[in-house]
Design an enzyme around this catalytic site. Structure first.
Site, short mmCIF file in Angstrom:
data_model
loop_
_atom_site.label_atom_id
_atom_site.label_comp_id
_atom_site.label_asym_id
_atom_site.label_seq_id
_atom_site.Cartn_x
_atom_site.Cartn_y
_atom_site.Cartn_z
CG HIS A 159 -1.91 1.03 1.34
ND1 HIS A 159 -3.14 0.94 0.72
CD2 HIS A 159 -1.90 2.21 1.99
CE1 HIS A 159 -3.84 2.04 1.00
NE2 HIS A 159 -3.12 2.83 1.76
CG HIS A 183 -5.05 5.53 -0.09
ND1 HIS A 183 -5.05 5.51 1.29
CD2 HIS A 183 -6.14 6.25 -0.44
CE1 HIS A 183 -6.08 6.22 1.75
NE2 HIS A 183 -6.75 6.69 0.71
CG MET A 223 -10.01 6.66 4.26
SD MET A 223 -8.28 6.15 4.13
CE MET A 223 -7.56 6.71 5.66
CG ASP A 232 -5.65 3.04 4.79
OD1 ASP A 232 -4.85 2.84 5.73
OD2 ASP A 232 -5.39 3.76 3.82
CG MET A 260 -0.73 11.55 1.73
SD MET A 260 -0.55 11.75 3.50
CE MET A 260 -0.78 10.06 4.05
C1 DX5 Z 1 -3.43 7.31 6.32
C2 DX5 Z 1 -3.01 6.28 5.30
C3 DX5 Z 1 -2.81 4.93 5.84
C4 DX5 Z 1 -1.76 4.84 6.91
C5 DX5 Z 1 -2.22 3.81 7.87
O1 DX5 Z 1 -3.94 8.42 5.68
O2 DX5 Z 1 -3.99 6.18 4.27
O3 DX5 Z 1 -2.55 4.00 4.80
O4 DX5 Z 1 -0.48 4.46 6.44
O5 DX5 Z 1 -1.35 3.77 8.94
P1 DX5 Z 1 -1.70 2.97 10.29
O6 DX5 Z 1 -1.88 1.53 9.89
O7 DX5 Z 1 -0.51 3.20 11.14
O8 DX5 Z 1 -2.97 3.58 10.84
ZN ZN Z 2 -3.71 4.54 2.83
#
Ligand code: DX5
Ligand code: ZN
Length: 221
Positions: free
Chosen positions: A28, A61, A132, A170, A32
Site C-alpha cells: 500500500h 492510495h 478509511m 485503512d 498525498m
Molecule cells: C493514512 C493512510 C494509511 C496509513 C495507515 O492516511 O492512508 O494507509 O499508512 O497507517 P496505520 O496503519 O498506522 O494507521
Molecule cells: Zn492509505
C-alpha cells in the site's frame, strides 16, 4: 489479504522496506499532495522507481485533489490497484474508467464521515472500496469503529451477488482491531505502523493474517 503501508517505512530505503514484508498480498503506497490532506509524501516518480524493485502488487492510495489529472498515470506506470477519494472529484465513474482503461484495478475511497449510500450505485464501476477508519493524512492514529457499518452494508451486497467489489479498510489496523474489521466483512486490511514498527515486519503480516482469518472463520460458523 494484508496490505502493509509504506507510509510507516523508512522512505530512504523503500526497496528494502518492500522486501521486508515477505509475502504480503499488496503493497500500500500513500500518495498525498498537501491539499486534499495536510501532509505530503511521494508521487509518480517514486512509485515508478519502487515498481522496479518489488513484485508485490502495488496498491496506490491517492489522497490528492484532481484525481482526473493524476490517477491514470499510476495505472500506466504498472500499479495493480489505483484508489482515489470520492470527496476529491465530481466524476468518480469517469476516473474509474480511465484507470481501468490504463490497465489497473480501480478503487474508490471514503473518509470516515462520508456515507456510502450515495456511492452504492456506482460501485459496479470499481474493483475495490477503501473505507478509511482514520482521518486520511497520517499513520499511527486510533481506529474509528463507527465506520464498520459501512463495511457491513457493502459486505451484504457483495454476498448477495449485487456487487463484486473488494472491501478494504485503512487506518488503525493492528492486533487489537483487525478482528472486529474481519467480522464486519473486510477482505483486505491496510496496516502501516502495526507492520513496520514490528521487529519482524514479515512475521507481523503473517500474524495479522492469521487473526483476520480466524475471526472471519468464526463468523461463517
Ligand atoms: C493514512 C493512510 C494509511 C496509513 C495507515 O492516511 O492512508 O494507509 O499508512 O497507517 P496505520 O496503519 O498506522 O494507521
Ligand atoms: Zn492509505
Amino acid at each position: 489479504m494484508i496490505a502493509p503501508s509504506i507510509l510507516s517505512a523508512d522512505f530512504a530505503t523503500l526497496a528494502d522496506e518492500a522486501a521486508a514484508v515477505g509475502d504480503a498480498d499488496w503493497l500500500h503506497v500513500d500518495v498525498m499532495d498537501n491539499h486534499f490532506v495536510p501532509n505530503l509524501t511521494i508521487g509518480l516518480p517514486v512509485v515508478q522507481s519502487l515498481l522496479k524493485h518489488t513484485d508485490i502488487p502495488m496498491d496506490c492510495h491517492l489522497m490528492i485533489e484532481n484525481p482526473e489529472r493524476w490517477a491514470p498515470g499510476y495505472a500506466e506506470a504498472g500499479a495493480y490497484n489505483v484508489t482515489f477519494h470520492a470527496e476529491a472529484t465530481d466524476n468518480p465513474v469517469g476516473v474509474a474508467r480511465d484507470i481501468r482503461a490504463a490497465g489497473a484495478r480501480a478503487g474508490l475511497s471514503v473518509k470516515p464521515g462520508t456515507p456510502i449510500e450515495p456511492y452504492l450505485e456506482i460501485l459496479r464501476e470499481f474493483d475495490t472500496l477503501l473505507i478509511m477508519s482514520v482521518e486520511p493524512g497520517f499513520g499511527g492514529q486510533k481506529f474509528i469503529p463507527e465506520v464498520l457499518p459501512k463495511v457491513e452494508t457493502v459486505r451484504r451486497l457483495v454476498d448477495a451477488g449485487e456487487l463484486t467489489v473488494l472491501v478494504e479498510i485503512d487506518g488503525g489496523i493492528n492486533a487489537d482491531t483487525i478482528e472486529q474489521a474481519a467480522e464486519a466483512g473486510v477482505d483486505c486490511f491496510v496496516a502501516g505502523s502495526a507492520v513496520y514498527s514490528a521487529e519482524d515486519p514479515a512475521a507481523a503480516v503473517e500474524s495479522l493474517r492469521r487473526r483476520a482469518a480466524a475471526a472471519a472463520r468464526h463468523l461463517r460458523i
